[in-house]
Scaffold this motif. Sequence first.
Motif, PDB file in Angstrom:
ATOM      1  N   LEU A   5       0.833  -1.205   0.000  1.00  0.00           N
ATOM      2  CA  LEU A   5       0.000   0.000   0.000  1.00  0.00           C
ATOM      3  C   LEU A   5       0.868   1.256   0.000  1.00  0.00           C
ATOM      4  O   LEU A   5       0.594   2.225  -0.723  1.00  0.00           O
ATOM      5  CB  LEU A   5      -0.918   0.002   1.227  1.00  0.00           C
ATOM      6  CG  LEU A   5      -2.121  -0.946   1.192  1.00  0.00           C
ATOM      7  CD1 LEU A   5      -2.846  -0.937   2.528  1.00  0.00           C
ATOM      8  CD2 LEU A   5      -3.088  -0.549   0.079  1.00  0.00           C
ATOM      9  N   ASN A  30      -4.470   4.628 -12.021  1.00  0.00           N
ATOM     10  CA  ASN A  30      -5.600   3.707 -11.826  1.00  0.00           C
ATOM     11  C   ASN A  30      -5.112   2.280 -11.545  1.00  0.00           C
ATOM     12  O   ASN A  30      -5.701   1.541 -10.755  1.00  0.00           O
ATOM     13  CB  ASN A  30      -6.497   3.730 -13.051  1.00  0.00           C
ATOM     14  CG  ASN A  30      -7.238   5.046 -13.204  1.00  0.00           C
ATOM     15  OD1 ASN A  30      -7.457   5.754 -12.209  1.00  0.00           O
ATOM     16  ND2 ASN A  30      -7.617   5.385 -14.420  1.00  0.00           N
ATOM     17  N   LEU A  67      -3.976   2.166  -7.986  1.00  0.00           N
ATOM     18  CA  LEU A  67      -5.148   2.203  -7.109  1.00  0.00           C
ATOM     19  C   LEU A  67      -5.857   0.848  -7.073  1.00  0.00           C
ATOM     20  O   LEU A  67      -6.348   0.408  -6.028  1.00  0.00           O
ATOM     21  CB  LEU A  67      -6.105   3.306  -7.553  1.00  0.00           C
ATOM     22  CG  LEU A  67      -5.615   4.745  -7.344  1.00  0.00           C
ATOM     23  CD1 LEU A  67      -6.610   5.732  -7.941  1.00  0.00           C
ATOM     24  CD2 LEU A  67      -5.441   5.018  -5.844  1.00  0.00           C
ATOM     25  N   THR A  68      -5.937   0.188  -8.232  1.00  0.00           N
ATOM     26  CA  THR A  68      -6.561  -1.147  -8.293  1.00  0.00           C
ATOM     27  C   THR A  68      -5.777  -2.153  -7.445  1.00  0.00           C
ATOM     28  O   THR A  68      -6.352  -2.955  -6.708  1.00  0.00           O
ATOM     29  CB  THR A  68      -6.647  -1.631  -9.743  1.00  0.00           C
ATOM     30  OG1 THR A  68      -7.405  -0.684 -10.513  1.00  0.00           O
ATOM     31  CG2 THR A  68      -7.290  -3.003  -9.813  1.00  0.00           C
ATOM     32  N   ARG A  69      -4.447  -2.100  -7.557  1.00  0.00           N
ATOM     33  CA  ARG A  69      -3.619  -3.007  -6.770  1.00  0.00           C
ATOM     34  C   ARG A  69      -3.772  -2.729  -5.275  1.00  0.00           C
ATOM     35  O   ARG A  69      -3.845  -3.651  -4.445  1.00  0.00           O
ATOM     36  CB  ARG A  69      -2.156  -2.867  -7.167  1.00  0.00           C
ATOM     37  CG  ARG A  69      -1.841  -3.439  -8.558  1.00  0.00           C
ATOM     38  CD  ARG A  69      -0.420  -3.125  -8.978  1.00  0.00           C
ATOM     39  NE  ARG A  69       0.541  -3.651  -8.015  1.00  0.00           N
ATOM     40  CZ  ARG A  69       1.850  -3.452  -8.113  1.00  0.00           C
ATOM     41  NH1 ARG A  69       2.342  -2.720  -9.132  1.00  0.00           N
ATOM     42  NH2 ARG A  69       2.662  -3.966  -7.221  1.00  0.00           N
ATOM     43  N   ASP A  97      -6.411  -1.482  -3.873  1.00  0.00           N
ATOM     44  CA  ASP A  97      -7.745  -1.968  -3.507  1.00  0.00           C
ATOM     45  C   ASP A  97      -7.724  -3.476  -3.255  1.00  0.00           C
ATOM     46  O   ASP A  97      -8.347  -3.974  -2.299  1.00  0.00           O
ATOM     47  CB  ASP A  97      -8.749  -1.624  -4.611  1.00  0.00           C
ATOM     48  CG  ASP A  97     -10.153  -2.076  -4.261  1.00  0.00           C
ATOM     49  OD1 ASP A  97     -10.730  -1.529  -3.302  1.00  0.00           O
ATOM     50  OD2 ASP A  97     -10.668  -3.001  -4.939  1.00  0.00           O
ATOM     51  N   ASN A  98      -6.999  -4.211  -4.093  1.00  0.00           N
ATOM     52  CA  ASN A  98      -6.880  -5.664  -3.892  1.00  0.00           C
ATOM     53  C   ASN A  98      -6.158  -5.976  -2.583  1.00  0.00           C
ATOM     54  O   ASN A  98      -6.532  -6.902  -1.860  1.00  0.00           O
ATOM     55  CB  ASN A  98      -6.133  -6.296  -5.067  1.00  0.00           C
ATOM     56  CG  ASN A  98      -6.917  -6.222  -6.367  1.00  0.00           C
ATOM     57  OD1 ASN A  98      -8.156  -6.136  -6.354  1.00  0.00           O
ATOM     58  ND2 ASN A  98      -6.223  -6.236  -7.496  1.00  0.00           N
ATOM     59  N   LEU A 130      -6.045  -4.068   0.071  1.00  0.00           N
ATOM     60  CA  LEU A 130      -6.966  -3.744   1.171  1.00  0.00           C
ATOM     61  C   LEU A 130      -8.006  -4.849   1.366  1.00  0.00           C
ATOM     62  O   LEU A 130      -8.375  -5.192   2.490  1.00  0.00           O
ATOM     63  CB  LEU A 130      -7.658  -2.401   0.909  1.00  0.00           C
ATOM     64  CG  LEU A 130      -6.821  -1.147   1.163  1.00  0.00           C
ATOM     65  CD1 LEU A 130      -7.576   0.095   0.691  1.00  0.00           C
ATOM     66  CD2 LEU A 130      -6.509  -1.030   2.658  1.00  0.00           C
ATOM     67  N   THR A 131      -8.492  -5.387   0.248  1.00  0.00           N
ATOM     68  CA  THR A 131      -9.465  -6.482   0.340  1.00  0.00           C
ATOM     69  C   THR A 131      -8.858  -7.695   1.036  1.00  0.00           C
ATOM     70  O   THR A 131      -9.493  -8.324   1.906  1.00  0.00           O
ATOM     71  CB  THR A 131      -9.947  -6.881  -1.069  1.00  0.00           C
ATOM     72  OG1 THR A 131     -10.552  -5.739  -1.691  1.00  0.00           O
ATOM     73  CG2 THR A 131     -10.952  -8.010  -0.983  1.00  0.00           C
ATOM     74  N   GLU A 137      -8.574  -7.007   4.728  1.00  0.00           N
ATOM     75  CA  GLU A 137      -9.874  -7.147   5.386  1.00  0.00           C
ATOM     76  C   GLU A 137     -10.230  -8.614   5.602  1.00  0.00           C
ATOM     77  O   GLU A 137     -10.707  -9.000   6.684  1.00  0.00           O
ATOM     78  CB  GLU A 137     -10.962  -6.452   4.554  1.00  0.00           C
ATOM     79  CG  GLU A 137     -10.881  -4.934   4.559  1.00  0.00           C
ATOM     80  CD  GLU A 137     -11.912  -4.316   3.638  1.00  0.00           C
ATOM     81  OE1 GLU A 137     -12.575  -5.082   2.887  1.00  0.00           O
ATOM     82  OE2 GLU A 137     -12.078  -3.089   3.666  1.00  0.00           O
TER      83      GLU A 137
END
Length: 433
Positions: A231, A248, A251-253, A255-256, A258-259, A262
């Motif tokens: 991150l 972008n 940001l996509t990476r 987001d993955n 972060l998922t 979680e």
Amino acid sequence: MRSLYISIIFTVLGSLFFIGWGLDELVEYSTEDKVTETQGTIVYRQLLDGLSSELSSLSHSQLSEKVNLFQQHYQLKASLASSKNIALPSSLVAELNQQGGLLLASSHNQYLVKNIANHPDYLLRFELPIETVDDDNFNFFLTLILYVSICGILILWLIPLTRRLYLLNNAAAKIGSGQLDARIAKSRFSYIKMLEKSFNTMAGKIENLVADNKILARSLSHDIRTPMSCLRFGIEAALDSKSMDKKNSYLTRMDNELTRMEEMTSLFLDYASMERQALNLKKQQTDIQALIASAITDCQVLATQKGIEISTISPEKVLSYGLDYHWCYRAIVNLISNAIGYADSNIVILLESSNNAISITVADDGKGISEDKLEIIFNPFVKLDADRTREQGHFGLGLAICSKVMDWHHGSISAANGTQLCGANFTLSFPVH
């Protein structure tokens, strides 16, 4: 606690009974057949001499009438006894003719006997009233023996109890100081076996909980560093990038990542809270065949994607068992999912029943489990295969969850190689009570 109450009752009642019996024997021995000369005895000796003198001057037929009149007048038990019916040693026969007669004692009372002059066939007998002689020192001595004996027996009874309580206190202090493996050794002389068993169970759960939390903290702190580093790298790259497409992409990476964080955090927290879940189990009679069929249906899509065929072997009769449907369903799904990940083409689920247990075995035809991991695969965060990474959602908690679920049901889980197929075989065993 029942054994504690019973032991107290038997100890108190038993001590009172045996001590009381012993004191009765002591008193009886101290007074049995003992001749006690008192001031009143002197008076009765004088009366005996006077009556004997009067009877000696009477005829044979007047003896009984005179004795009866004397008895009514003085309220004293007097009687005539045949001299032939009283056997005395020669040393005492002479005392029958002495002044005051001969004082004898039986187990019931004391009495005086004396010869009657001119009537050698008869003896005059006086039954002396029972006189109670109070001996304060002797009574105090008996009372002291009673209380001291009861206290001594209770102290002897309390020694094992205080010893076990001392050990319990020491074990609790050791656990409080961090020595979590402290336990109380079993003893058949303990009155608090239930309390000791509960303490050992509590101590075991505390030790397991602390150990799991340590492992959880180490694993979480280790595994969260990689996505956090990604991150940070993604944020810096996105800030430095001039191209919108690259921004972008970064940001996509992120987001993955972060998922995955979680998912990882959620799974770790779920595992950490499993001990609390054990307090809310909802056990009910469940059709085991239907439970297995439901778990297979849930995993069928994944099995079809990998070309794995799942088959079952079970008895014709319906097997029912009291269990928590949600957690047992989850344990079976975990085993089937693992088997799908390692199987080549086939998975067999075998349901068996005996007098002692109901067992569910999930077997695959994969490469099996290495011998060095058979003992540790049920520990949390242990992976069977390094190729299955956390990026794919594998955190090494599936078998650990299965192990906890079986502990909640007082059952067991075991692993072996080649029992049903040539690969790994996992068996859930539920005890039949």
